[in-house]
Design a protein around this motif. Structure first.
Motif, short mmCIF file in Angstrom:
data_model
loop_
_atom_site.label_atom_id
_atom_site.label_comp_id
_atom_site.label_asym_id
_atom_site.label_seq_id
_atom_site.Cartn_x
_atom_site.Cartn_y
_atom_site.Cartn_z
N SER A 169 0.93 -1.19 -0.12
CA SER A 169 -0.01 0.18 0.16
C SER A 169 0.55 1.36 0.14
O SER A 169 0.20 2.62 0.09
CB SER A 169 -0.76 0.08 1.17
N GLY A 170 2.13 1.29 -0.01
CA GLY A 170 3.26 2.17 0.11
C GLY A 170 3.54 2.65 1.31
O GLY A 170 4.25 3.74 1.39
N ASN A 171 3.24 2.04 2.33
CA ASN A 171 3.68 2.40 3.85
C ASN A 171 5.02 1.97 3.83
O ASN A 171 5.55 0.91 3.58
CB ASN A 171 2.63 1.68 4.73
N LYS A 172 5.94 2.77 4.47
CA LYS A 172 7.35 2.55 4.73
C LYS A 172 7.63 1.58 5.80
O LYS A 172 6.95 1.46 6.86
CB LYS A 172 8.09 4.01 4.99
N LEU A 173 8.40 0.60 5.43
CA LEU A 173 8.88 -0.51 6.46
C LEU A 173 10.03 0.10 7.29
O LEU A 173 10.60 0.89 6.69
CB LEU A 173 9.32 -1.55 5.73
N ASN A 174 10.35 -0.42 8.26
CA ASN A 174 11.43 -0.06 9.45
C ASN A 174 12.69 -0.50 8.52
O ASN A 174 13.97 -0.26 9.18
CB ASN A 174 11.18 -0.38 10.60
N ALA A 175 12.67 -1.49 7.55
CA ALA A 175 14.04 -1.79 7.07
C ALA A 175 13.55 -2.46 5.70
O ALA A 175 12.55 -3.02 5.67
CB ALA A 175 14.68 -2.89 7.77
N LYS A 176 14.61 -2.56 4.74
CA LYS A 176 14.19 -3.32 3.51
C LYS A 176 14.69 -4.86 3.44
O LYS A 176 15.38 -5.36 4.40
CB LYS A 176 15.01 -2.89 2.17
N THR A 177 13.91 -5.86 3.05
CA THR A 177 14.35 -7.09 2.45
C THR A 177 15.26 -7.01 1.35
O THR A 177 15.22 -5.99 0.72
CB THR A 177 13.05 -7.90 2.25
N ALA A 178 15.63 -8.12 1.13
CA ALA A 178 16.41 -8.27 -0.14
C ALA A 178 16.08 -9.88 -0.93
O ALA A 178 17.05 -10.72 -1.05
CB ALA A 178 17.89 -8.19 0.14
N PHE A 179 14.90 -10.17 -0.92
CA PHE A 179 14.71 -11.50 -1.59
C PHE A 179 15.18 -11.61 -2.79
O PHE A 179 15.03 -10.85 -3.75
CB PHE A 179 13.05 -11.58 -1.63
N LEU A 180 15.63 -13.07 -2.90
CA LEU A 180 15.83 -13.34 -4.45
C LEU A 180 14.58 -14.08 -5.01
O LEU A 180 14.12 -15.03 -4.38
CB LEU A 180 16.87 -14.31 -4.34
N ILE A 181 13.86 -13.34 -5.76
CA ILE A 181 12.42 -13.66 -6.07
C ILE A 181 12.53 -14.55 -7.49
O ILE A 181 12.98 -14.17 -8.51
CB ILE A 181 11.66 -12.31 -6.57
N GLY A 182 11.65 -15.79 -7.35
CA GLY A 182 11.73 -16.56 -8.55
C GLY A 182 10.44 -16.83 -8.83
O GLY A 182 9.39 -16.67 -8.24
N GLY A 183 10.24 -17.60 -10.26
CA GLY A 183 8.91 -17.84 -10.71
C GLY A 183 9.09 -19.06 -11.56
O GLY A 183 10.04 -19.56 -11.77
N VAL A 184 7.98 -19.67 -11.90
CA VAL A 184 7.77 -20.73 -12.58
C VAL A 184 7.77 -20.52 -13.96
O VAL A 184 7.11 -19.32 -14.37
CB VAL A 184 6.76 -21.92 -12.04
N LEU A 185 8.11 -21.39 -14.86
CA LEU A 185 7.95 -20.96 -16.38
C LEU A 185 7.89 -22.49 -17.18
O LEU A 185 8.37 -23.53 -16.85
CB LEU A 185 9.45 -20.60 -16.71
N ASN A 186 7.08 -22.56 -17.99
CA ASN A 186 6.85 -23.59 -18.81
C ASN A 186 7.56 -22.86 -20.53
O ASN A 186 7.17 -21.92 -21.12
CB ASN A 186 5.44 -23.65 -19.47
N PRO A 187 8.73 -23.69 -20.66
CA PRO A 187 9.50 -23.22 -21.92
C PRO A 187 8.96 -23.36 -23.17
O PRO A 187 9.88 -23.42 -24.18
CB PRO A 187 10.80 -23.70 -21.22
N PHE A 188 7.70 -24.02 -23.16
CA PHE A 188 7.48 -24.38 -24.63
C PHE A 188 6.08 -23.97 -24.93
O PHE A 188 5.27 -24.28 -25.93
CB PHE A 188 7.34 -26.18 -24.73
N ASP A 189 5.62 -22.89 -24.30
CA ASP A 189 4.35 -22.04 -24.49
C ASP A 189 4.55 -20.86 -25.36
O ASP A 189 3.86 -20.22 -25.62
CB ASP A 189 3.62 -21.98 -23.31
N SER A 190 5.67 -20.75 -26.07
CA SER A 190 6.00 -19.79 -27.11
C SER A 190 5.47 -18.41 -26.63
O SER A 190 5.88 -18.07 -25.63
CB SER A 190 5.61 -20.13 -28.52
N ASP A 191 5.12 -17.87 -27.61
CA ASP A 191 4.83 -16.29 -27.46
C ASP A 191 3.77 -16.00 -25.96
O ASP A 191 4.28 -15.04 -25.35
CB ASP A 191 3.98 -15.89 -28.45
N ALA A 192 2.76 -16.82 -25.74
CA ALA A 192 2.15 -16.64 -24.59
C ALA A 192 2.91 -16.61 -23.32
O ALA A 192 2.89 -15.78 -22.60
CB ALA A 192 0.98 -17.60 -24.61
#
Length: 292
Positions: free
Chosen positions: A143-166
């Motif tokens: 919501s844009g409210n400031k935290l008392n410190a930052k995190t530094a997550f390594l953010i990952g996602g899942v991927l289907n490498p054969f669905d081409s353009d979509a």
């Protein structure tokens, strides 16, 4: 412990593996199994109630593995079970516990799991969750409210490498939301995967190729017929028909072919952690004796 994030930043070939969480509070047996991977993998993935079936909290188990085994972890977090407020709270707690790698997922329908009366929340999808984690990395809640410190997550996602353009467009949305690495669905056609990598090479993101050793000919047929995005070539199906036990051997061959151009491999062993060890050894990894 050398963190997964550091190895990816140094362009080192990484090995990750999916391990099982206990259905209950006793984690002793699972911990004894996981410690056999010490030295073979750069991180282990902890699922978040996979297939909507109850398991121990991935954040809790990740912390236990991190502290007791010294193995880096990637905890899965789904949008299914938590509101926007709850997702942010979980992430802040994970960071405070030293758990820094996250895989963002939308989550399976709870009606398909072992607690079908549970209600799915789905305040956002995996792209929204990545955006939340990235906002915390910048020192603000969603919501844009400031935290008392930052995190530094390594953010990952899942991927289907054969669905081409979509899939590439979805991949770009995830990157814009803050994702910096992907783990893919199982790959059985290395040439097709290489063509996909060539298409997305300018996106400046790490992609860890999924490997799942097939257990049988029947499993391969089922995957081709019922699992979207997975294509098992006919020559592999023929080999499994002739020798149902060759699944790990095939997985090793795939991993070796991919090592020249992939950022790493993510092994989904379906509970067979010995398969992780075999594949890792063939890729030049030597395990270490775990000592408390």
């Amino acid at each position: 412990m050398i963190k997964l994030k550091d190895k990816l930043q140094k362009n080192e070939f990484v090995i990750t593996a999916e391990v099982e969480s206990p259905k209950g509070p006793d984690f002793g047996d699972e911990l004894n199994r996981i410690k056999k991977l010490y030295g073979y993998v750069d991180a282990v993935n902890i699922c978040d109630n996979p297939m909507a079936n109850l398991k121990m909290s991935p954040i809790a188990l990740s912390h236990i593995i991190h502290e007791q085994l010294g193995i880096d972890t990637i905890f899965h977090l789904t949008c299914r079970d938590r509101s926007l407020l709850g997702l942010q709270s979980e992430l802040l707690g994970a960071w405070a516990l030293g758990i820094t790698n996250i895989l963002t997922l939308t989550g399976d329908d709870p009606k398909k799991g072992d607690n079908p009366t549970s209600t799915g929340v789905f305040d956002c999808d995996s792209v929204g969750l990545a955006r939340i984690a990235n906002s915390l990395n910048n020192g603000y809640d969603i919501s844009g409210n400031k935290l008392n410190a930052k995190t530094a997550f390594l953010i990952g996602g899942v991927l289907n490498p054969f669905d081409s353009d979509a899939e590439i467009e979805k991949m770009k949305r995830k990157i814009d939301a803050g994702v910096t690495f992907f783990q893919t669905q199982p790959v059985y056609d290395v040439d097709a995967y290489k063509r996909f990598i060539d298409r997305v090479g300018n996106l400046n993101v790490k992609i860890i190729m999924g490997i799942m050793p097939l257990k049988s000919y029947k499993m391969a047929i089922n995957f081709n017929e019922k699992v979207p995005g997975i294509n098992i070539p006919e020559h592999i199906i023929k080999r499994l028909a002739e020798d149902p036990s060759c699944g790990i051997k095939i997985a090793i061959e795939i991993a070796k072919k991919a090592k020249d151009f992939a950022d790493g491999v993510h092994i989904m062993p379906l509970g067979r952690l010995n398969a992780v060890v075999q594949i890792a050894e063939e890729l030049g990894r030597g395990g270490k004796r775990f000592e408390l």
